[in-house]
Design a protein around this motif. Structure first.
Motif, PDB file in Angstrom:
ATOM      1  N   MET A 163      47.785  43.548 -38.209  1.00  0.00           N
ATOM      2  CA  MET A 163      48.389  44.844 -37.932  1.00  0.00           C
ATOM      3  C   MET A 163      47.360  45.926 -37.617  1.00  0.00           C
ATOM      4  O   MET A 163      47.677  47.116 -37.667  1.00  0.00           O
ATOM      5  N   SER A 164      46.138  45.526 -37.296  1.00  0.00           N
ATOM      6  CA  SER A 164      45.114  46.524 -36.969  1.00  0.00           C
ATOM      7  C   SER A 164      45.308  47.029 -35.547  1.00  0.00           C
ATOM      8  O   SER A 164      45.661  46.288 -34.637  1.00  0.00           O
ATOM      9  N   LEU A 165      45.072  48.320 -35.367  1.00  0.00           N
ATOM     10  CA  LEU A 165      45.123  48.954 -34.056  1.00  0.00           C
ATOM     11  C   LEU A 165      43.704  49.026 -33.516  1.00  0.00           C
ATOM     12  O   LEU A 165      42.791  49.468 -34.214  1.00  0.00           O
ATOM     13  N   SER A 166      43.524  48.569 -32.286  1.00  0.00           N
ATOM     14  CA  SER A 166      42.180  48.478 -31.717  1.00  0.00           C
ATOM     15  C   SER A 166      42.152  49.020 -30.301  1.00  0.00           C
ATOM     16  O   SER A 166      43.180  49.133 -29.624  1.00  0.00           O
ATOM     17  N   LEU A 167      40.924  49.325 -29.872  1.00  0.00           N
ATOM     18  CA  LEU A 167      40.679  49.758 -28.506  1.00  0.00           C
ATOM     19  C   LEU A 167      39.889  48.657 -27.800  1.00  0.00           C
ATOM     20  O   LEU A 167      38.826  48.243 -28.271  1.00  0.00           O
ATOM     21  N   ALA A 168      40.457  48.142 -26.721  1.00  0.00           N
ATOM     22  CA  ALA A 168      39.775  47.129 -25.905  1.00  0.00           C
ATOM     23  C   ALA A 168      39.106  47.840 -24.732  1.00  0.00           C
ATOM     24  O   ALA A 168      39.786  48.508 -23.941  1.00  0.00           O
ATOM     25  N   LEU A 169      37.791  47.692 -24.619  1.00  0.00           N
ATOM     26  CA  LEU A 169      37.043  48.385 -23.567  1.00  0.00           C
ATOM     27  C   LEU A 169      36.386  47.379 -22.641  1.00  0.00           C
ATOM     28  O   LEU A 169      35.793  46.390 -23.091  1.00  0.00           O
ATOM     29  N   MET A 170      36.511  47.625 -21.354  1.00  0.00           N
ATOM     30  CA  MET A 170      35.773  46.861 -20.358  1.00  0.00           C
ATOM     31  C   MET A 170      34.659  47.770 -19.838  1.00  0.00           C
ATOM     32  O   MET A 170      34.913  48.863 -19.317  1.00  0.00           O
ATOM     33  N   LEU A 171      33.414  47.315 -20.035  1.00  0.00           N
ATOM     34  CA  LEU A 171      32.239  48.120 -19.734  1.00  0.00           C
ATOM     35  C   LEU A 171      31.445  47.503 -18.576  1.00  0.00           C
ATOM     36  O   LEU A 171      31.456  46.288 -18.392  1.00  0.00           O
ATOM     37  N   GLU A 172      30.733  48.352 -17.854  1.00  0.00           N
ATOM     38  CA  GLU A 172      29.850  47.878 -16.786  1.00  0.00           C
ATOM     39  C   GLU A 172      28.454  48.451 -17.009  1.00  0.00           C
ATOM     40  O   GLU A 172      28.291  49.660 -17.236  1.00  0.00           O
ATOM     41  N   PHE A 208      42.108  38.016 -20.979  1.00  0.00           N
ATOM     42  CA  PHE A 208      40.983  37.737 -21.873  1.00  0.00           C
ATOM     43  C   PHE A 208      41.444  37.700 -23.328  1.00  0.00           C
ATOM     44  O   PHE A 208      41.093  36.785 -24.090  1.00  0.00           O
ATOM     45  N   LEU A 209      42.241  38.681 -23.733  1.00  0.00           N
ATOM     46  CA  LEU A 209      42.727  38.722 -25.118  1.00  0.00           C
ATOM     47  C   LEU A 209      43.620  37.514 -25.421  1.00  0.00           C
ATOM     48  O   LEU A 209      43.519  36.910 -26.498  1.00  0.00           O
ATOM     49  N   LEU A 210      44.477  37.159 -24.492  1.00  0.00           N
ATOM     50  CA  LEU A 210      45.351  36.007 -24.706  1.00  0.00           C
ATOM     51  C   LEU A 210      44.537  34.731 -24.898  1.00  0.00           C
ATOM     52  O   LEU A 210      44.839  33.909 -25.769  1.00  0.00           O
ATOM     53  N   ARG A 211      43.485  34.570 -24.099  1.00  0.00           N
ATOM     54  CA  ARG A 211      42.644  33.381 -24.245  1.00  0.00           C
ATOM     55  C   ARG A 211      41.932  33.374 -25.593  1.00  0.00           C
ATOM     56  O   ARG A 211      41.902  32.363 -26.295  1.00  0.00           O
ATOM     57  N   GLN A 212      41.341  34.493 -25.961  1.00  0.00           N
ATOM     58  CA  GLN A 212      40.575  34.552 -27.202  1.00  0.00           C
ATOM     59  C   GLN A 212      41.468  34.346 -28.428  1.00  0.00           C
ATOM     60  O   GLN A 212      41.043  33.766 -29.429  1.00  0.00           O
ATOM     61  N   LEU A 213      42.690  34.823 -28.352  1.00  0.00           N
ATOM     62  CA  LEU A 213      43.611  34.722 -29.484  1.00  0.00           C
ATOM     63  C   LEU A 213      44.466  33.459 -29.429  1.00  0.00           C
ATOM     64  O   LEU A 213      45.293  33.236 -30.316  1.00  0.00           O
ATOM     65  N   GLU A 214      44.273  32.666 -28.380  1.00  0.00           N
ATOM     66  CA  GLU A 214      45.004  31.401 -28.206  1.00  0.00           C
ATOM     67  C   GLU A 214      46.516  31.638 -28.195  1.00  0.00           C
ATOM     68  O   GLU A 214      47.284  30.976 -28.893  1.00  0.00           O
ATOM     69  N   LEU A 215      46.923  32.593 -27.357  1.00  0.00           N
ATOM     70  CA  LEU A 215      48.327  32.950 -27.246  1.00  0.00           C
ATOM     71  C   LEU A 215      48.844  32.647 -25.849  1.00  0.00           C
ATOM     72  O   LEU A 215      48.076  32.573 -24.880  1.00  0.00           O
ATOM     73  N   ASP A 216      50.160  32.494 -25.763  1.00  0.00           N
ATOM     74  CA  ASP A 216      50.824  32.353 -24.475  1.00  0.00           C
ATOM     75  C   ASP A 216      51.298  33.726 -24.002  1.00  0.00           C
ATOM     76  O   ASP A 216      51.344  34.695 -24.773  1.00  0.00           O
ATOM     77  N   GLU A 217      51.676  33.809 -22.740  1.00  0.00           N
ATOM     78  CA  GLU A 217      52.167  35.081 -22.214  1.00  0.00           C
ATOM     79  C   GLU A 217      53.408  35.552 -22.949  1.00  0.00           C
ATOM     80  O   GLU A 217      53.667  36.751 -23.054  1.00  0.00           O
ATOM     81  N   THR A 274      26.639  44.086 -14.559  1.00  0.00           N
ATOM     82  CA  THR A 274      27.346  43.082 -15.370  1.00  0.00           C
ATOM     83  C   THR A 274      28.482  43.755 -16.140  1.00  0.00           C
ATOM     84  O   THR A 274      28.390  44.938 -16.507  1.00  0.00           O
ATOM     85  N   ARG A 275      29.529  42.998 -16.363  1.00  0.00           N
ATOM     86  CA  ARG A 275      30.706  43.529 -17.066  1.00  0.00           C
ATOM     87  C   ARG A 275      30.740  42.946 -18.472  1.00  0.00           C
ATOM     88  O   ARG A 275      30.429  41.775 -18.699  1.00  0.00           O
ATOM     89  N   HIS A 276      31.167  43.766 -19.431  1.00  0.00           N
ATOM     90  CA  HIS A 276      31.171  43.361 -20.836  1.00  0.00           C
ATOM     91  C   HIS A 276      32.452  43.858 -21.516  1.00  0.00           C
ATOM     92  O   HIS A 276      32.962  44.933 -21.190  1.00  0.00           O
ATOM     93  N   PHE A 277      32.895  43.076 -22.475  1.00  0.00           N
ATOM     94  CA  PHE A 277      34.061  43.468 -23.277  1.00  0.00           C
ATOM     95  C   PHE A 277      33.578  43.971 -24.635  1.00  0.00           C
ATOM     96  O   PHE A 277      32.628  43.429 -25.218  1.00  0.00           O
ATOM     97  N   ALA A 278      34.245  44.999 -25.150  1.00  0.00           N
ATOM     98  CA  ALA A 278      33.944  45.507 -26.497  1.00  0.00           C
ATOM     99  C   ALA A 278      35.247  45.914 -27.174  1.00  0.00           C
ATOM    100  O   ALA A 278      36.236  46.258 -26.509  1.00  0.00           O
TER     101      ALA A 278
END
Length: 764
Positions: free
Chosen positions: A228-237, A342-351, A243-247
């Motif tokens: 139940m944590s609220l988070s901010l997903a950032l795509m950085l360059e 990206f989040l779906l892959r990392q969390l092993e979730l389906d659409e 190069t592109r990075h996730f944080a």
């Protein structure tokens, strides 16, 4: 009547109609919306609505299925799905947030309650269905839906409800708070320069130091996301390397709003963190910053049969739950597709596990606004009454000691109308201090953070009294707190047990043993609710304090059963599950049928929280066919389908939802003119009957019986907060007829207490 093939067609259609994009409540994971676009409550046809004054106001989750002419009592069409029935209960809770009769700040509180309910539902039931599917189970439930069908319907229902939550906030409550109370929730992007500078100072002083930006790259694995944590997903360059990075940045749960210089103007802290995210990643270009929230599975399998240490097993279960699989990913509509993927892959979730939520992703901050706002926009403050028998002049300065009062006759207390602290809590505290009390035994299922009852039990043990407490450490979401309290009690010398293997102890019982001259006398409290002074202010529960010797002997036997080995323990008065409750109910139902067959009245009034047991539902159908009149007041989940000719035409079902949470259980059997009435801890759900230790008390005192009868009569006359369940599965909010008075159950109960209070004051 529809054929079996027609029924199957309707069920298949239900998967498509009214629960997906056609219902207005679901969007494709790849869709996006303008920041300025505000969601609308989905338009619901009459077939899919909770109706008020004949008009559909909210969706419903349950299916409308025709009953074949040759149906038997076991036919799937005669049973509502339990998961969808629960969702319908939460729609009724949400309606409190939309109802103009509800004070404005209480409407905001009901939004938070609805979201909290929905979160727990996803944790337990979506997680449970996914686990069942993972185990390869395909067996359909009683209503004919297999796990995959149920999961599809549940996901769609959750999406629709969450969109309605967002719409209720954005379209109604947010502007109303601003117009009527001057409480303005501002968007960060719309702040002026001075306001932005103020927010920046607060951010740097209070927020920036507690944030932990987490990068994801070969040297930094994808971070753990707490439930139940609220988070901010950032795509950085990186501007030089290209190069592109996730944080990821976790939004601190301790701070929900930042106050602006203008009084009562607030900005969500997540927007502030997003607005100043550049300070967290200096030297990087921020391509996108999107909010998301994860929900983890709370339906963790346990095997108590092979556990050699229950506390160790629960500790491991809590840890397993903390790291359990994610079952839901909630995202903003603006989140880019590549970040979603990206989040779906990392969390092993389906659409299918991705839920796009317009507006606020997390509404717990509403609790603070509702609690701190002006009283005139909340429910009128209520001071629970102390029963007159406990405030008359007597043996002590504060009135008679409670044992003298109980010896004079059974005492019923009805919370929150009557004080919990001045009755049940006082009973335990006086027992702890009384030198004549030699033993206290109690069950604890859920208790408050600052529990005076725990303190009293510790005091009793330190004074040398024999204190035994059964702490139910498997109570869902209270395991950690209960284990902590168990440790405190054990350190004080209390004999603590943790329940029976394979059974959860849900009974609400206190036993006090007292030396009085040459004899030993027992005093008991049997109730419907937890020993929690905090929830006793908002949960409607009933308890009875008694010195009846038979009840005392039964309570002694009950605790011997709970703390020792006595699976075939016998009881004179108490009705105890799992061994004796189901047979007792079936016997009384058959007795009502026999009364009708003999030409006498057959009547049952049952007030409970949930009804899902198939055997009892079939027994109620049989009673209805025999001519027994049955009124069921079921607050939440109900699988029985009322009003079906040949099965349930004599059964009426209603649900009361309002200021207080209806939590008491009252069971009235007309018994041919000699009524029998019970109160206790058990609902008519399979888990209560077969998998829990529950206790019900037959009420013998005529005054209490009369009072319970009036309580049920008022509940059955409610035409303000009561919803009637129709054969279609729709719930209709009742309203008075042309010549009927308005009856609000909670208001009538409060007025009755005020009347008794004035009478007591006038006699003093």
């Amino acid at each position: 009547m529809a054929s079996e093939s027609d029924e199957a067609t309707q069920r298949t259609r239900a998967l498509r109609v009214g629960r997906g994009s056609d219902d207005g409540g679901e969007r494709s994971p790849s869709s996006s919306a303008s920041v300025e676009t505000r969601p609308e409550i989905p338009s619901i046809g009459p077939r899919f609505g909770h109706r008020v004054r004949g008009e559909p106001v909210l969706p419903r989750a349950t299916d409308q299925v025709s009953v074949p002419a040759d149906a038997t009592p076991r036919h799937p069409s005669l049973y509502f799905n339990p998961e969808l029935s629960w969702l319908d209960f939460n729609w009724r809770v949400l309606y409190q947030a939309m109802d103009e009769r509800t004070p404005l700040l209480e409407r905001l509180r009901f939004l938070a309650i609805t979201e909290n309910n929905l979160d727990e539902f996803v944790m337990k039931r979506v997680g449970g269905l996914k686990r069942v599917l993972g185990a390869g189970v395909v067996k359909p439930s009683l209503d004919g839906l297999d796990p995959a069908e149920q999961l599809d319907l549940v996901r769609a229902g959750v999406r629709t409800m969450r969109v309605c939550l967002a719409a209720a906030w954005e379209e109604d409550l947010r502007p109303r708070l601003a117009e009527e109370l001057g409480i303005v929730v501002r968007d960060f992007d719309h702040l002026n320069d001075a306001e932005r500078e103020h927010v920046r100072r607060v951010f740097m002083d209070r927020i920036y130091p507690i944030l932990t930006p987490l990068a994801v790259d070969p040297g930094h694995p994808f971070p753990f996301l707490s439930n139940m944590s609220l988070s901010l997903a950032l795509m950085l360059e990186h501007p030089e390397r290209r190069t592109r990075h996730f944080a990821r940045v976790k939004i601190p749960p301790s701070v929900r709003w930042i106050e602006l210089p203008e009084s009562n103007h607030l900005v969500p802290v997540d927007e502030v963190i997003r607005g100043f995210a550049g300070d967290l990643f200096r030297g990087m270009k921020i391509e996108s910053a999107s909010l998301f929230r994860v929900t983890r599975n709370a339906d963790v399998a346990r095997d108590e049969e092979v556990a050699d240490d229950l506390l160790k097993m629960i500790s491991e279960e809590l840890r397993e739950r903390r790291f359990a699989r994610v079952v839901r990913l909630e995202v903003e509509p603006e989140m880019p597709n590549d970040v979603r993927a990206f989040l779906l892959r990392q969390l092993e979730l389906d659409e299918e596990d991705l839920y796009e939520i317009p507006g606020l992703l997390e509404m717990s901050g509403f609790w603070r606004i509702a609690a701190e706002g002006p009283w005139q926009h909340r429910y009128e403050p209520w001071e629970p009454m102390i029963p007159p028998r406990l405030i008359r002049e007597g043996e002590t300065e504060d009135g008679p000691d409670i044992f003298t009062v109980i010896r004079a006759g059974d005492l019923m207390v009805h919370h929150p109308y009557e004080s919990f602290t001045a009755t049940v809590q006082r009973f335990i505290e006086e027992a702890a201090s009384d030198p004549d009390v030699v033993a206290i035994k109690q069950t604890l299922y859920r208790t408050g953070e600052q529990s005076r009852i725990i303190a009293a039990l510790v005091k009793a043990a330190e004074a040398g009294k024999a204190v035994a407490v059964l702490v139910e450490v498997t109570a869902r979401f209270d395991e950690a707190d209960n284990m902590e309290w168990a440790s405190v009690l054990e350190e004080a010398g209390v004999n603590v047990t943790y329940g029976l293997v394979g059974l959860k102890t849900h009974a609400k019982v206190v036993l006090v043993v007292r030396e009085e001259g040459d004899e030993i006398r027992t005093y008991c409290h049997i109730g419907t609710g937890n020993y929690n002074s905090e929830t006793a202010q908002i949960y409607a529960d009933i308890g009875i304090l008694t010195a009846q010797p038979e009840i005392g002997r039964d309570a002694v036997n009950l605790f011997h059963y709970l703390t020792g080995y006595a699976p075939q323990q016998r009881y004179e008065e108490l009705i105890v599950a799992p061994n004796y409750l189901r047979p007792a109910i079936m016997d009384r139902i058959e007795r009502e049928i026999a009364h009708v067959e003999a030409g006498r009245q057959g009547r049952m009034i049952m007030k409970m929280n949930g009804l899902d047991d198939p055997k009892l539902i079939r027994a109620l159908y049989a009673a209805s066919r025999a001519g027994v009149e049955i009124d069921l007041i079921v607050r939440g989940q109900c699988r029985l389908r009322p009003g079906i000719p040949g099965f349930s035409e004599n059964i009426r079902v209603r649900s009361i939802v309002g200021r207080f949470l209806e939590h008491d259980r009252i069971f009235w059997w007309e018994n041919g003119g000699t009524p029998e009435v019970w109160i206790g801890s058990a609902d008519w759900r399979r888990r209560n009957l077969d998998d829990r230790v529950e206790v019900l008390l037959p009420v013998r005192d005529r005054r209490i019986t009369k009072r319970l009868r009036k309580t049920l009569q008022v509940a059955l006359r409610d035409n303000q907060r009561a919803w009637e369940l129709l054969p279609t599965g729709e719930y209709v909010l009742l309203e008075p007829g042309p010549r009927q008075r308005r009856v609000d159950y909670h208001d009538r109960m409060l007025r009755a207490v005020r009347k008794r209070r004035r009478k007591v004051d006038g006699n003093q």
